[in-house]
Each structure stands twice: as structure tokens, then as C-alpha cells.
Design a protein around this motif. Structure first.
Motif: not given
Length: 169
Positions: A86-114
Motif C-alpha cells: 500500500d505504501s509504494l506506488e509500484d509493484v516491488d520485487l522481494g526475495f529471501a533465502f535460507l542461509q545455506e542457499f545464499r551465495g549460489k546464484g539462486y536469488a539472481y536466477e529466481s529474481a530474473s525469472a520473476v
């Protein structure tokens, strides 16, 4: 229901069956530090959070945050998707990953696709993202995705300012 698929990942809508995962993710130290305490402490809290926030957004807008799983094993590693606050005019991208899966490119891969999904399925020409000013990893990822810092914003009067990044897609 599968929404997006990449080379290594499958993203689908969350359901109450994902309560254990959501309970773990929302109590991850970096979630608490950078996103905030949602008060989810039990499986019942997690079920309520999924229904009142995630499923409600799917029903209202047709999109939301999606469970991100490793293709093949079905292991839940994080969430990634589009949010309308409600507080932002535009749609925003959100992401969060469990610690053991950070730094492996999963956030970039999923965010690009989203982001591509948002463009093709919902006609979004501009997507924003927010990050705590000291969340350097998220800022770096957003810049890699083509976002540029735009300004500091407050999502609510009683909240700290966050960095707003924008991507004109």
C-alpha cells in the motif's frame, strides 16, 4: 501450482503445507535483521501468515511471493516474487533465502525469472525493490539485476527509511 521454472529452480504459490518452511525462513537471523520480525513463532502463526498475506495477495492481484525449490529434489530454499505494498506506488520485487542457499546464484536466477514473468504476464514496465541501507548483499544483487538506487523512503511513519531501487523493464 508451478508459476516459474528456471534451469535449477521451480517457483510456485505457497500453501499452508509450506508452514514449516515459512516458520524457519521468517525466524532466520538475516530475515529478522533486514526484513523484520513478523511475530511468526509457531506453525499456526506460519499458516496464518501464509493465508492472510501470501494467499490473499494471489487472490487479490494474481501474483505474490513464491516458494523457490531446487529442481529435482524439491528442497525449499527461499521465496521470491512480486509484492504490491500500500505504501509504494509500484509493484516491488522481494526475495529471501535460507542461509545455506545464499551465495549460489539462486536469488539472481529466481529474481530474473520473476521479473520476466511480471513483464510478460502482468505488463509491468517498472518494478521497484526495497532494501535496508546496510543490506549490502541485496543492494549488490539488485544492481546486478539492473536496478538503480532512486531514493530513501519510509514504508510507514513509524519505520526506518529504506533504500528504494527501480528497474524500468
Amino acid at each position: 501450482m508451478r508459476v516459474v521454472e528456471t534451469e535449477r529452480l521451480i517457483l510456485h504459490k505457497l500453501t499452508v503445507e509450506d508452514s514449516e518452511f515459512i516458520l524457519a525462513l521468517l525466524n532466520d537471523p538475516l530475515w529478522l535483521r533486514f526484513i523484520g520480525d513478523k511475530g511468526v513463532r509457531t506453525l499456526d502463526d506460519a499458516r496464518d501468515y501464509i493465508l492472510k498475506n501470501l494467499v490473499a495477495m494471489y487472490e487479490r492481484l494474481g501474483f505474490g511471493l513464491y516458494l523457490t525449490e531446487l529442481k529435482g529434489s524439491g528442497v525449499s530454499i527461499g521465496i521470491c516474487g512480486l509484492i504490491k505494498r500500500d505504501s509504494l506506488e509500484d509493484v516491488d520485487l522481494g526475495f529471501a533465502f535460507l542461509q545455506e542457499f545464499r551465495g549460489k546464484g539462486y536469488a539472481y536466477e529466481s529474481a530474473s525469472a520473476v521479473m520476466e514473468y511480471g513483464r510478460s504476464s502482468f505488463g509491468l514496465s517498472r518494478i521497484v525493490a526495497i532494501a535496508s541501507p546496510d543490506n549490502f548483499d541485496s543492494a549488490k544483487l539488485l544492481e546486478k539485476l539492473g536496478f538503480r538506487f532512486e531514493k530513501m523512503v519510509k514504508l510507514a511513519d513509524d519505520c526506518e527509511s529504506v533504500s528504494l531501487f527501480a528497474s524500468n523493464v
